[in-house]
Motif scaffolding. Structure first.
Motif, PDB file in Angstrom:
ATOM      1  N   ILE A  70       1.011  -1.227   0.022  1.00 35.57           N
ATOM      2  CA  ILE A  70       0.089   0.061  -0.178  1.00 35.57           C
ATOM      3  C   ILE A  70       0.833   1.152  -0.028  1.00 35.57           C
ATOM      4  N   ILE A  71       0.602   2.298  -1.031  1.00 42.71           N
ATOM      5  CA  ILE A  71       1.313   3.361  -1.104  1.00 42.71           C
ATOM      6  C   ILE A  71       0.468   4.629  -0.961  1.00 42.71           C
ATOM      7  N   ILE A  72       0.924   5.374   0.393  1.00 41.82           N
ATOM      8  CA  ILE A  72       0.049   6.415   0.645  1.00 41.82           C
ATOM      9  C   ILE A  72       0.774   7.910   0.037  1.00 41.82           C
ATOM     10  N   ILE A  73       0.152   8.630  -0.478  1.00 39.92           N
ATOM     11  CA  ILE A  73       0.502   9.720  -1.347  1.00 39.92           C
ATOM     12  C   ILE A  73       0.073  11.049  -0.540  1.00 39.92           C
ATOM     13  N   SER A  74       1.226  11.885   0.085  1.00 33.59           N
ATOM     14  CA  SER A  74       0.862  12.895   0.669  1.00 33.59           C
ATOM     15  C   SER A  74       1.467  14.095   0.354  1.00 33.59           C
ATOM     16  N   LEU A  90       7.410   3.630 -13.171  1.00 32.86           N
ATOM     17  CA  LEU A  90       7.851   2.662 -12.283  1.00 32.86           C
ATOM     18  C   LEU A  90       7.275   1.170 -12.710  1.00 32.86           C
ATOM     19  N   PRO A  91       7.890   0.215 -12.316  1.00 33.62           N
ATOM     20  CA  PRO A  91       7.443  -1.419 -12.637  1.00 33.62           C
ATOM     21  C   PRO A  91       6.425  -1.471 -11.414  1.00 33.62           C
ATOM     22  N   HIS A  92       5.464  -2.579 -12.015  1.00 32.60           N
ATOM     23  CA  HIS A  92       4.536  -3.257 -11.126  1.00 32.60           C
ATOM     24  C   HIS A  92       3.438  -2.025 -10.320  1.00 32.60           C
ATOM     25  N   ILE A  93       3.348  -1.391 -10.884  1.00 36.45           N
ATOM     26  CA  ILE A  93       2.377  -0.297 -10.043  1.00 36.45           C
ATOM     27  C   ILE A  93       0.988  -1.048 -10.151  1.00 36.45           C
ATOM     28  N   ASP A  94       0.742  -1.552 -11.095  1.00 33.99           N
ATOM     29  CA  ASP A  94      -0.768  -2.053 -11.181  1.00 33.99           C
ATOM     30  C   ASP A  94      -0.976  -3.295 -10.158  1.00 33.99           C
ATOM     31  N   PHE A 117      -5.518  11.172 -11.156  1.00 27.50           N
ATOM     32  CA  PHE A 117      -4.554   9.621 -10.953  1.00 27.50           C
ATOM     33  C   PHE A 117      -4.653   8.884 -12.198  1.00 27.50           C
ATOM     34  N   LYS A 118      -5.966   8.579 -12.410  1.00 28.22           N
ATOM     35  CA  LYS A 118      -6.503   7.654 -13.386  1.00 28.22           C
ATOM     36  C   LYS A 118      -5.820   8.033 -14.807  1.00 28.22           C
ATOM     37  N   ALA A 123      -6.181   3.138 -15.975  1.00 29.26           N
ATOM     38  CA  ALA A 123      -7.446   2.596 -15.533  1.00 29.26           C
ATOM     39  C   ALA A 123      -7.211   1.402 -14.501  1.00 29.26           C
ATOM     40  N   GLY A 124      -6.125   0.814 -15.085  1.00 22.95           N
ATOM     41  CA  GLY A 124      -5.818  -0.429 -14.274  1.00 22.95           C
ATOM     42  C   GLY A 124      -5.232  -0.528 -12.686  1.00 22.95           C
ATOM     43  N   CYS A 125      -4.658   0.817 -12.585  1.00 22.69           N
ATOM     44  CA  CYS A 125      -4.179   1.255 -11.289  1.00 22.69           C
ATOM     45  C   CYS A 125      -5.236   1.230 -10.101  1.00 22.69           C
ATOM     46  N   HIS A 126      -4.966   0.648  -8.789  1.00 23.80           N
ATOM     47  CA  HIS A 126      -6.055   0.831  -7.722  1.00 23.80           C
ATOM     48  C   HIS A 126      -5.633   2.083  -6.982  1.00 23.80           C
ATOM     49  N   VAL A 127      -6.643   2.903  -6.786  1.00 22.57           N
ATOM     50  CA  VAL A 127      -6.659   4.143  -5.963  1.00 22.57           C
ATOM     51  C   VAL A 127      -7.928   4.113  -4.933  1.00 22.57           C
TER      52      VAL A 127
END
Length: 320
Positions: A70-74, A90-94, A117-118, A123-127
């Motif tokens: 889990i990556i939190i952006i602030s 960057l790799p593997h972000i999906d 973000f999308k 669209a394949g990334c989870h947010v």
């Protein structure tokens, strides 16, 4: 669980402290050369809190993203698009879950941050979003609060709420992403208005501001396809005490200092949100009197006290 927090300012450092406190392995990222990061590395504390030895620090974005589930952006809302253009390479972000822990709208377009973000990440990334009331100073003293996590993907919401729920922060499922994002962003706008009322000596009008502000913002949420009742939830009305009345609120303090002619050096996200709301008001043809008044003061340099008095003492009309 491995968690990375991208952004090491006041809120980012708190998020690292909190997620570590509830049992996760945490890495805190700051930009190369960041004064905040260097200070934390040397002293493990800032003016708000002290970070335990178990939290790792890095200025490598690739390391921070690769190591976490889990990556939190602030970061500043207005920097999100350009920042994501780097993250997207960057790799593997999906395979990751990203949580946006910031409140704002893109100034030039009025777009919500999950839309930004999308567009940049695909669209394949989870947010999801982590929103709601609370100040670092209060959480550090053990004073609890309630917040919201929401996503278009219910599994993202469930997983992140389960991961971060505690006695210090009780999370609710956000059911309306549009309403929660608009609500969270615009509470900063109402915070600026409240500060201006404080600075002009009209603090007694903050009750009217709360009543009328929620009404006008519910209209823009409905026009955008959200649930107009969301404005009365934790992401907006639930955050009023922490934003309209608290001495810790940057947006309220900005409004008060603006009226008094005092330079303000910290980030007040509500200023850019006012610009975004001005754009949305025109796009959706929705009247936003309070937001328009603030736009006139900050961007057209109209006289503050006169605009505020004219706003709240308009000709007699029905309340509803």
């Amino acid at each position: 669980m491995n968690v990375s927090v991208l952004g090491c300012g006041r809120w980012g450092s708190f998020l690292a402290w909190y997620t570590n406190r509830v049992g996760h392995d945490v890495m805190l990222w700051g930009r190369p050369g960041s004064k905040n990061l260097e200070s934390l590395r040397l002293e493990r504390k800032n003016e708000y809190l002290e970070l335990p030895e178990t939290i790792k620090f890095t200025d490598s974005l690739e390391e921070a993203v690769e190591s976490a589930e889990i990556i939190i952006i602030s970061i500043s809302a207005q920097q999100l698009r350009s920042f994501l253009q780097t993250v997207s390479a960057l790799p593997h972000i999906d395979e990751k879950i990203f949580l946006l822990c910031m409140k704002g709208l893109e100034a030039g377009t009025g777009k919500r941050l999950t839309q930004v973000f999308k567009e940049e990440m695909g669209a394949g990334c989870h947010v999801g979003v982590w929103l709601g009331p609370g100040h670092v100073q209060d959480f550090r003293k053990g004073i609890p609060n309630c917040m919201v996590i929401g996503s278009d993907e219910i599994e993202v919401t469930k997983k992140t709420v389960e991961a971060f729920n505690s006695e210090l922060i009780r999370f609710y499922y956000g059911q309306d992403l549009i309403g929660n994002e608009i609500g969270a962003a615009t509470k900063n706008v109402m915070g600026i208005a409240a500060g201006m009322l404080d600075g002009a000596g009209y603090s007694s009008l903050k009750g009217a501001l709360m009543a009328r502000g929620t009404r006008e913002l519910s209209r823009i949420i409905r026009a955008m396809g959200g649930n107009d009742l969301t404005i009365y939830g934790l992401s907006h009305l639930g955050d009023y005490e922490a934003t309209l009345f608290s001495p810790h609120s940057n947006n309220r303090r900005f409004g008060e200092d603006y009226v008094k002619g005092i330079p303000f050096t910290k980030l007040a996200e509500g200023v850019a949100t006012i610009e975004a709301l001005h754009h949305l008001s025109e796009v959706y043809d929705v009247e936003l009197p309070i937001c328009s008044a603030l736009y006139a003061i900050l961007f057209e340099h109209k006289e503050t006290s006169k605009v505020l008095v004219d706003l709240f003492l308009r000709p007699v009309k029905f309340e509803f």
